[in-house]
Write an enzyme that holds these catalytic residues in place. Structure first.
Site, PDB file in Angstrom:
ATOM      1  N   SER A 121       0.817  -1.215   0.000  1.00 31.37           N
ATOM      2  CA  SER A 121       0.000   0.000   0.000  1.00 31.37           C
ATOM      3  C   SER A 121       0.844   1.254   0.000  1.00 31.37           C
ATOM      4  CB  SER A 121      -0.931  -0.003   1.212  1.00 31.37           C
ATOM      5  OG  SER A 121      -0.215   0.419   2.352  1.00 31.37           O
ATOM      6  N   GLY A 122       0.147   2.387  -0.047  1.00 32.50           N
ATOM      7  CA  GLY A 122       0.814   3.685  -0.081  1.00 32.50           C
ATOM      8  C   GLY A 122       0.937   4.319   1.293  1.00 32.50           C
ATOM      9  N   ASP A 123       0.506   3.600   2.342  1.00 36.32           N
ATOM     10  CA  ASP A 123       0.638   4.157   3.683  1.00 36.32           C
ATOM     11  C   ASP A 123       0.860   2.983   4.647  1.00 36.32           C
ATOM     12  OD1 ASP A 123       0.563   5.972   5.880  1.00 36.32           O
ATOM     13  OD2 ASP A 123      -0.789   7.277   4.765  1.00 36.32           O
ATOM     14  N   ASP A 124       0.754   3.255   5.957  1.00 37.81           N
ATOM     15  CA  ASP A 124       1.072   2.209   6.931  1.00 37.81           C
ATOM     16  C   ASP A 124       0.236   0.940   6.700  1.00 37.81           C
ATOM     17  OD1 ASP A 124       2.773   4.085   8.221  1.00 37.81           O
ATOM     18  OD2 ASP A 124       1.044   4.921   9.275  1.00 37.81           O
TER      19      ASP A 124
ATOM     20  N   SER B  57       5.550  -1.371   1.736  1.00 39.75           N
ATOM     21  CA  SER B  57       5.064   0.012   1.700  1.00 39.75           C
ATOM     22  C   SER B  57       6.262   0.952   1.831  1.00 39.75           C
ATOM     23  CB  SER B  57       4.062   0.254   2.834  1.00 39.75           C
ATOM     24  OG  SER B  57       3.523   1.543   2.712  1.00 39.75           O
TER      25      SER B  57
END
Ligand SMILES: *[C@@H]1O[C@H](CO)[C@@H](O)[C@H](O)[C@H]1NC(C)=O
Ligand SMILES: *[C@@H]1O[C@H](CO)[C@@H](O)[C@H](O)[C@H]1NC(C)=O
Ligand SMILES: *[C@@H]1O[C@H](CO)[C@@H](O)[C@H](O)[C@H]1NC(C)=O
Ligand SMILES: *[C@@H]1O[C@H](CO)[C@@H](O)[C@H](O)[C@H]1NC(C)=O
Ligand SMILES: *[C@@H]1O[C@H](CO)[C@@H](O)[C@H](O)[C@H]1NC(C)=O
Ligand SMILES: *[C@@H]1O[C@H](CO)[C@@H](O)[C@H](O)[C@H]1NC(C)=O
Length: 478
Positions: free
Chosen positions: A256-259, A290
């Site tokens: 993903s693009g975040d945590d 990530s």
């Protein structure tokens, strides 16, 4: 039992002239009936079952099924006190706007079923901000309701044989980057004020923002979920337990693009006033990719407190950090009794990262005297490779992060590593058997002293929750 047991057994396809259905849906010209048996495990099995195709649903990827989902769940909610109901989503592409779940209810996606989130903004109701946040995360004020939403529920299962929920997020990411959104973006699944929830065996792709958000809830099982979003997509956090008690997240694979997992409990003065912590959380067998975020983050919204988090068997391949604590003056609250053991990490900037000056406030009314308390942070049995810096630990001046305990950690530094592998300010604690050697604030005290930092030996209540084998004989129109 192997996963083979769970496969769907296709039955005979019969052509019938008449549709007999639960909902008393009007007859269609000619309907093909399909018989199928399902078998899977869940926290509850249901006495009643129906297919979305029996409520006028069309899985062609074009027709809106918003009304079909709402009608189906509305109808099925009548069985809440009569054994509960399952809504089955057959193979196909089911375009839909947001719909609300009901209690004693299972949503089951066939392995070739794809729920496609509508891109018609008119299909997304605007709801109030979360009380513990005081405002939307993206914009002041309300927020678009999540694709699959539930509030004040008990006993809900969202599962499938790895069926897919596609948020079609690119549409939202563009508007977000272009600062065109009046309200906060929707999530894929949000469950509020609820008890006894299972979310399992699904693939979630391209969420507009966060993927799975249980909030103000308890007894939550998140299992065998694959979450995929571009690594540059904005705020596509994987799983965010937020002011929740007794949660287990296991066997998840997240890109993903975040945590990948972000543990939260409200934001500054709103979170302090709401006062609902996240506690009793187990994260097990998580794989995370990530590059711009953490495998596991605690905060930055942690104003209701975060306590008793246990994580084990964590694999991260190219993340920014392994475990990160994010907080700021004004947050108040606490992060304590955190236990992480067994991390296998490959390629990252910082294995351990703590940030006491994260900033990011909901407004200017936060209390500068609301100092977060960070204590009892335990990390052990970690192997990492290709790391730029072992740790970057920054507490709050005058209010150090204490009780840090790190042992049995081997960090292989990258070719282009920083010269100083550890930087520490305003932290206190002990270490044992850590390479490269930690900063002086955390100097090695030997294996005897470190024993008091051991991972808890007891189970969380969610770990002993019984799961049942459920089997259904389905007969539905296709
Ligand atoms: C979900 O998948 C896991 C692993 O792939 C499997 O062990 C489990 O039995 C499955 N559960 C369901 C409800 O299909
Ligand atoms: C779903 O629930 C929310 C919050 O209770 C409500 O605002 C919304 O109108 C509901 N949607 C539908 C379709 O009933
Ligand atoms: C849902 O539960 C919350 C917390 O208990 C309560 O404040 C709220 O009024 C409930 N909402 C509904 C619609 O029952
Ligand atoms: C589920 O589907 C995803 C995406 O296609 C895939 O990567 C994953 O391996 C699948 N999981 C299982 C348990 O089949
Ligand atoms: C140290 O950690 C490794 C895994 O990283 C583990 O195999 C080993 O058992 C640990 N040693 C001790 C003494 O706990
Ligand atoms: C090591 O990390 C760098 C980025 O810091 C990356 O470009 C490189 O591919 C990694 N090497 C290995 C062997 O993973």
């Amino acid at each position: 039992m192997g996963s083979k047991m769970l496969q769907i057994v296709w039955g005979v396809v019969v052509v019938l002239g008449v549709v007999s259905s639960l909902g008393g849906v009007e007859c269609r010209k000619k309907s093909t009936r399909v018989e199928e048996s399902l078998e899977y495990s869940a926290i509850s099995c249901r006495a009643h079952s129906a297919s979305i195709s029996d409520f006028g649903g069309v899985g062609d990827g074009k027709t809106s099924n918003t009304k079909a989902f709402r009608d189906a769940i509305n109808q099925l909610s009548q069985y809440g006190s009569d054994g509960g109901a399952q809504l089955f989503v057959p193979a196909g592409k089911w375009l839909t706007g947001s719909f609300n779940l009901t209690s004693h209810f299972t949503l089951y996606l066939h392995k070739d079923a794809v729920l496609l989130a509508s891109q018609d903004i008119g299909e997304w109701a605007v709801i109030n901000p979360l009380p513990s946040y005081g405002r939307g995360r993206d914009a002041n004020g309300g927020r678009y309701i999540s694709l699959i939403f539930g509030t004040n529920l008990t006993d809900v299962v969202i599962t499938g044989d790895n069926g897919t929920i596609d948020g079609q997020g690119a549409f939202w990411w563009q508007q977000f980057h272009g600062k065109k959104l009046k309200y906060t973006r929707p999530y894929l699944i949000e469950i509020m004020h609820s008890d006894t929830i299972q979310i399992s065996n699904l693939t979630l792709v391209n969420s507009p923002s966060w993927n799975v958000h249980p909030v103000y809830s308890s007894n939550i099982l998140v299992q065998s979920i694959t979450i995929l979003a571009p690594i540059t997509s904005p705020n596509t956090d994987g799983i965010n337990p937020d002011s929740c008690t007794n949660t287990k997240i296991e066997d998840c694979y997240i890109v993903s693009g975040d945590d990948c997992v972000a543990v939260k409990s409200g934001w500054d003065e709103y979170g302090i006033a709401y006062g609902m912590p996240t506690k009793q959380l187990m994260i097990r067998r998580l794989t995370c990719i990530s590059p711009y975020s953490a495998a596991i983050a605690l905060g930055s919204e942690m104003s209701g407190g975060i306590q008793d988090v246990r994580a084990e068997e964590i694999v991260a391949i190219h993340t920014e950090s392994g475990v990160r604590i994010k907080t700021a003056v004004g947050r108040g609250g606490y992060v304590k009794d955190i236990y992480v053991r067994g991390m296998s990490l490959q390629t990252m900037k910082w294995v351990f990262w703590m940030t006491g000056n994260y900033g990011s406030h909901p407004d200017t009314h936060y209390d500068p005297k609301a100092i977060p308390v960070i204590e009892g942070i335990n990390y052990r049995d970690v192997v990492a490779e290709n790391v730029t810096m072992a740790a970057r630990l920054e507490g709050i001046a005058g209010n150090p992060f204490t009780g840090i305990c790190i042992s049995n950690v081997t960090i292989g530094m990258a070719k282009k590593a920083k010269k100083v592998p550890w930087t520490c300010t305003d932290v206190a604690g002990i270490t044992s058997g850590v390479a490269p050697p930690p900063c002086d604030m955390l100097h090695d005290q030997g294996p005897e002293k470190i024993r008091m930092c051991d991972f808890p030996a007891d189970n969380l209540p969610i770990d002993t929750k019984e799961v049942k084998r459920c089997s259904y004989r389905m007969n539905y129109s296709s």
